[in-house]
Design a protein around this motif. Sequence first.
Motif, short mmCIF file in Angstrom:
data_model
loop_
_atom_site.label_atom_id
_atom_site.label_comp_id
_atom_site.label_asym_id
_atom_site.label_seq_id
_atom_site.Cartn_x
_atom_site.Cartn_y
_atom_site.Cartn_z
N CYS A 121 0.87 -1.19 0.00
CA CYS A 121 0.00 0.00 0.00
C CYS A 121 0.91 1.24 0.00
O CYS A 121 1.75 1.38 0.88
CB CYS A 121 -0.89 -0.01 1.25
SG CYS A 121 -1.72 1.59 1.52
N GLY A 123 -0.03 4.12 0.60
CA GLY A 123 -0.50 5.07 1.62
C GLY A 123 0.23 4.89 2.94
O GLY A 123 0.60 5.86 3.59
N CYS A 124 0.44 3.64 3.35
CA CYS A 124 1.06 3.38 4.65
C CYS A 124 2.29 2.48 4.54
O CYS A 124 2.93 2.19 5.55
CB CYS A 124 0.05 2.74 5.59
SG CYS A 124 -0.48 1.10 5.05
N CYS A 147 -7.35 -0.61 2.42
CA CYS A 147 -6.15 -1.13 3.06
C CYS A 147 -6.51 -1.51 4.50
O CYS A 147 -7.15 -0.73 5.21
CB CYS A 147 -5.03 -0.08 3.05
SG CYS A 147 -3.59 -0.56 4.01
N GLU A 149 -4.57 -1.77 6.96
CA GLU A 149 -3.76 -1.02 7.92
C GLU A 149 -4.20 0.45 8.04
O GLU A 149 -4.51 0.93 9.11
CB GLU A 149 -2.28 -1.09 7.50
CG GLU A 149 -1.33 -0.38 8.43
CD GLU A 149 -1.22 -1.05 9.79
OE1 GLU A 149 -1.59 -2.24 9.92
OE2 GLU A 149 -0.79 -0.36 10.74
N CYS A 150 -4.24 1.16 6.90
CA CYS A 150 -4.49 2.61 6.97
C CYS A 150 -5.92 2.98 6.55
O CYS A 150 -6.31 4.14 6.67
CB CYS A 150 -3.47 3.38 6.12
SG CYS A 150 -3.66 3.15 4.34
ZN LIG Z 1 -2.35 1.33 3.74
#
Ligand SMILES: [Zn+2]
Length: 162
Positions: A121, A123-124, A147, A149-150
């Motif tokens: 990802c 993003g994170c 995602c 996680e984020c």
């Molecule tokens: Zn993420």
Amino acid sequence: MDRGLVTNPKDLERMQQELVSLERRISDLEDTELEVMERLETAQADRDRLTARLAEIDEQLGELTRARDARAEQIDSSMAAATEERKLTVQGVPADLLALYERVRAQKGGVAAAALLQRRCTGCSLQLNAADLGRIAAAPADEVLRCEECNRILVRTSESGI
Ligand SMILES: [Zn+2]
């Protein structure tokens, strides 16, 4: 008849002492005047130096102000272009997806969607595990993925690694 002449020896002596005292006082005042003139010269030199420095600073301030204004204009122009581009981009995006995007964007500091690149990802930076990748690979192309996680919207690309 008094014509202003001093005839009394004591008066004459007193006047002579007074004259000596006045001459000493004049000499002291002349010394003080010299000191004051020296201090004045020093102060004038300081003033001239500070005036020149102030002119330099004013000039620098002018340059920085012009650079700031030019940059602000560029930013305004970029923002206007981005706003226009965004209007075109969101055309055709379903309302519920746009609402989700705006909600996540508010939570994630302005970045609501992230590309899935090389199983990661963007993003994170989370590396997705095989199970998640399998689920993503099996998901229909129009399914909105998030995602784990984020929580950002994960965008599949040809380089997603799935
Ligand atoms: Zn993420």
